[in-house]
Design an enzyme around this catalytic site. Structure first.
Site, PDB file in Angstrom:
ATOM      1  N   ASP A   9     -36.851  10.329   6.320  1.00 47.34           N
ATOM      2  CA  ASP A   9     -37.805  11.434   6.172  1.00 47.34           C
ATOM      3  C   ASP A   9     -37.040  12.756   6.281  1.00 47.34           C
ATOM      4  O   ASP A   9     -36.365  12.997   7.278  1.00 47.34           O
ATOM      5  CB  ASP A   9     -38.815  11.309   7.316  1.00 47.34           C
ATOM      6  CG  ASP A   9     -40.024  12.194   7.134  1.00 47.34           C
ATOM      7  OD1 ASP A   9     -41.098  11.827   7.628  1.00 47.34           O
ATOM      8  OD2 ASP A   9     -39.891  13.282   6.537  1.00 47.34           O
ATOM      9  N   ASP A  17     -40.239  13.571  -0.188  1.00 46.10           N
ATOM     10  CA  ASP A  17     -39.291  13.723   0.923  1.00 46.10           C
ATOM     11  C   ASP A  17     -39.187  12.501   1.844  1.00 46.10           C
ATOM     12  O   ASP A  17     -38.696  12.609   2.952  1.00 46.10           O
ATOM     13  CB  ASP A  17     -39.665  14.960   1.750  1.00 46.10           C
ATOM     14  CG  ASP A  17     -41.020  14.824   2.404  1.00 46.10           C
ATOM     15  OD1 ASP A  17     -41.812  13.970   1.969  1.00 46.10           O
ATOM     16  OD2 ASP A  17     -41.297  15.572   3.351  1.00 46.10           O
ATOM     17  N   GLU A  18     -39.669  11.364   1.378  1.00 39.93           N
ATOM     18  CA  GLU A  18     -39.629  10.158   2.206  1.00 39.93           C
ATOM     19  C   GLU A  18     -39.270   8.957   1.368  1.00 39.93           C
ATOM     20  O   GLU A  18     -39.751   8.830   0.243  1.00 39.93           O
ATOM     21  CB  GLU A  18     -41.031   9.837   2.751  1.00 39.93           C
ATOM     22  CG  GLU A  18     -41.485  10.653   3.908  1.00 39.93           C
ATOM     23  CD  GLU A  18     -42.899  10.247   4.290  1.00 39.93           C
ATOM     24  OE1 GLU A  18     -43.182   9.045   4.370  1.00 39.93           O
ATOM     25  OE2 GLU A  18     -43.716  11.156   4.473  1.00 39.93           O
TER      26      GLU A  18
END
Length: 416
Positions: A9, A111-112
Site C-alpha cells: 500500500d 495505490d494497492e
DNA sequence: TCTGGGGTCCTAGGACCC
DNA sequence: TCTGGGGTCCTAGGACCC
C-alpha cells in the site's frame, strides 16, 4: 503448502507521487514535510481532499472532506490539484519493480496490490526480508514509501499493511489474530462501512474481536449475507486467490461529473450527456466489448440522486447509440430541477468477436462504426481536442468528460 | 464533514411465465 | 374462476471499496 500473501500500500499515494514529481522537477520544497493536500478545485465545485500529507494529520484533515472545511482547520494548508496521469505512471513503475519478485500480482487500486509470494519462498527465502528489500528499493529508486502486510490470505495481509504506517512491514498470521486484530475497532474491518458500523454498535459489538465471537446466526438475520461475510473476515477466514490483473474481466464502464454550474435546460443536459458518452464510448471500444445496458444517473442541486437504466435490443459500442438511449432515459426521469451532477454508465458486456449487424439498417451501423473508429484513432494519435462536435463550440461544456483512458486497467472489487 | 469520481455486489419488489 | 407457488428477468436503490 502454506500461502504467503503480501499487501503493498503506497503511503498517502497521490500526495507522495506529487511530492516526488515536484522534487524531480526542480522544486526544493517537499510537500510531505508540510501540511499539504491533493484536492479538487472549489471554483469548479470539485472541492474535496483526495490525499493529505502526514504533516496535515495533526490538523485532523480528513480525506473526502471539503476544501473549505480543511482550510478552516488549517489556513496555511498547501493544496495542489490532482494529476491522474502522473499517478498512473507512478503506480505502473511500482508494479514493474514488484514484478521482479513475483508474477502473481493483483492490482487492487491505483495505490494497492496483492502479491502471491507462496512459490517464491523457495527462491528468495524469508518473506519478511524480501518485503524489506522491496520496500527499501521502492523508497530508494522511486522515492516514496509503502507499507507492507504479510499473511496467509488477502484479507489478513490487507489489515496488516494498515497497522504500521508509513514505511512499515507487519505480519498478521492466523495465530496473531487475537492479539493484533481483535482489539481494533470494528469499523476498521474491511466491508464494515458507515452504514454497518452503527448497526453493529447497536448489537453491542465494538471491536473486531466482539464481532468474531458473536453469534453468526443473529448477524445473518440482521445483515443478511454481508453479516456472514464480515463475521468470516473478523475470524480471518478468506480464501480468494490473487488474481493476476490482466485476467480480471471488467464489468462496467462509466463516467460522471459535477458540473461547474447547475444545468437547467434539456439542451445543456443533453450536451453534457454527449460529452460523457464520448468518453464512455471510447473506453468501451478500447475494451473490445459490446454493451447491452446503459444507465443514466444524476444529482440535483439539493443532492437528491436518482437513476434509470435500460437494455439495448442489440448490443452496441457506438457513441451515437449510447447517447440516444441515455438521452431518452434522462428525458423520462428529469423534471427540470437544476442539476449538479450527471453520469452515464454501460454494463452487461458481451464479446465483440464478430460484428453483429442490424438487419434493417446495416448501412447506418457500418457508417457509425467507421466514424467512431476514425475519431478514436485521431484522438489517440493527437489530442482528444482534435475532433470536436460542432455543438460543443461556445457551449461552456468540454467535448469529452471523464477520466481513466488509455492505460485503463480493471481495479477493485468490493469483495477481495 | 454542505459532500469527487471510479468501480462491484446485493436486495427488494414487480412483471411475467408455468 | 379472485386464486398457489416457484422460477426468472428486470429495475431502482443502497451498501461497500479506493
Amino acid at each position: 503448502m502454506k500461502s504467503v500473501i503480501f499487501h503493498i500500500d503506497v503511503n498517502s499515494a497521490y500526495l507522495s507521487w506529487e511530492a516526488v514529481y515536484r522534487l524531480q522537477h526542480g522544486e526544493t520544497l517537499d510537500l510531505r514535510t508540510i501540511p499539504s493536500a491533493v484536492g479538487g478545485d472549489p471554483v469548479k465545485r470539485h472541492g474535496i481532499i483526495l490525499a493529505k500529507s502526514h504533516a496535515a494529520k495533526p490538523y485532523k484533515i480528513q480525506t473526502g472532506e471539503s476544501l473549505m472545511a480543511a482550510y478552516q482547520k488549517c489556513p496555511h494548508l498547501k493544496v495542489v490539484p490532482p494529476r491522474y496521469d502522473l499517478y498512473l505512471r507512478s503506480s505502473n513503475a511500482m508494479v514493474e519493480l514488484i514484478s521482479e519478485y513475483s508474477d502473481a500480482i493483483q492490482r487492487y487500486s491505483i495505490d494497492e496490490c496483492f502479491v502471491d509470494f507462496t512459490h517464491m519462498v523457495k527462491l528468495y527465502g524469508d518473506p519478511f526480508s524480501t518485503a524489506f528489500i522491496i520496500k527499501e528499493r521502492i523508497k530508494k529508486e522511486l522515492g516514496f514509501t509503502v507499507s507492507i502486510g504479510i499473511s496467509s490470505n488477502k484479507l489478513l495481509a490487507k489489515v496488516a499493511s494498515d497497522l504500521k504506517k508509513p514505511d512499515g512491514i507487519t505480519t498478521l498470521f492466523p495465530e496473531e489474530i487475537a492479539e493484533k486484530m481483535w482489539p481494533l475497532p470494528v469499523g476498521d474491518l474491511f466491508m464494515v462501512g458507515r452504514a454497518t458500523y452503527p448497526k453493529l454498535n447497536a448489537l453491542g459489538i465494538e471491536t473486531i474481536g466482539d464481532l468474531a465471537n458473536y453469534d453468526v446466526e443473529i448477524l445473518k438475520s440482521t445483515l443478511k449475507s454481508q453479516g456472514v461475510l464480515i463475521w468470516h473476515y473478523a475470524n480471518g477466514i478468506e480464501t480468494s486467490p490473487v488474481k493476476k490483473s490482466n485476467h480480471l474481466a471488467i464489468k462496467s464502464i462509466g463516467n460522471s461529473t459535477t458540473m461547474p454550474f447547475d444545468i437547467d435546460t434539456t439542451k445543456e443536459a443533453h450536451l453534457m450527456i454527449l460529452s460523457l458518452c464520448e468518453m464512455v464510448g471510447m473506453r468501451l471500444r478500447d475494451s473490445g466489448y459490446l454493451t447491452r445496458l446503459v444507465a443514466v444517473h444524476f444529482k440535483t442541486h439539493t443532492f437528491n440522486s436518482t437513476g434509470h437504466q435500460r437494455k439495448f435490443d442489440t448490443p452496441t459500442d457506438h457513441t451515437r447509440d449510447i447517447y440516444e438511449e441515455a438521452c431518452a432515459l434522462f428525458d423520462v426521469l428529469w423534471d427540470g430541477t437544476p442539476l449538479r451532477h450527471i453520469g452515464v454508465r454501460v454494463s452487461e458486456f458481451c464479446e465483440n468477436d464478430f460484428v453483429q449487424l442490424h438487419i434493417f439498417n446495416e448501412k447506418d451501423t457500418q457508417k457509425n462504426r467507421k466514424l467512431d473508429a476514425v475519431i478514436d484513432t485521431l484522438r489517440a494519435r493527437f489530442e482528444p481536442k482534435t475532433i470536436i462536435r460542432g455543438s460543443f463550440i461556445n457551449s461552456g461544456i468540454k467535448p469529452m468528460t471523464g477520466g481513466v483512458g488509455e492505460d485503463d486497467f480493471p481495479l477493485m472489487s468490493s469483495i477481495l
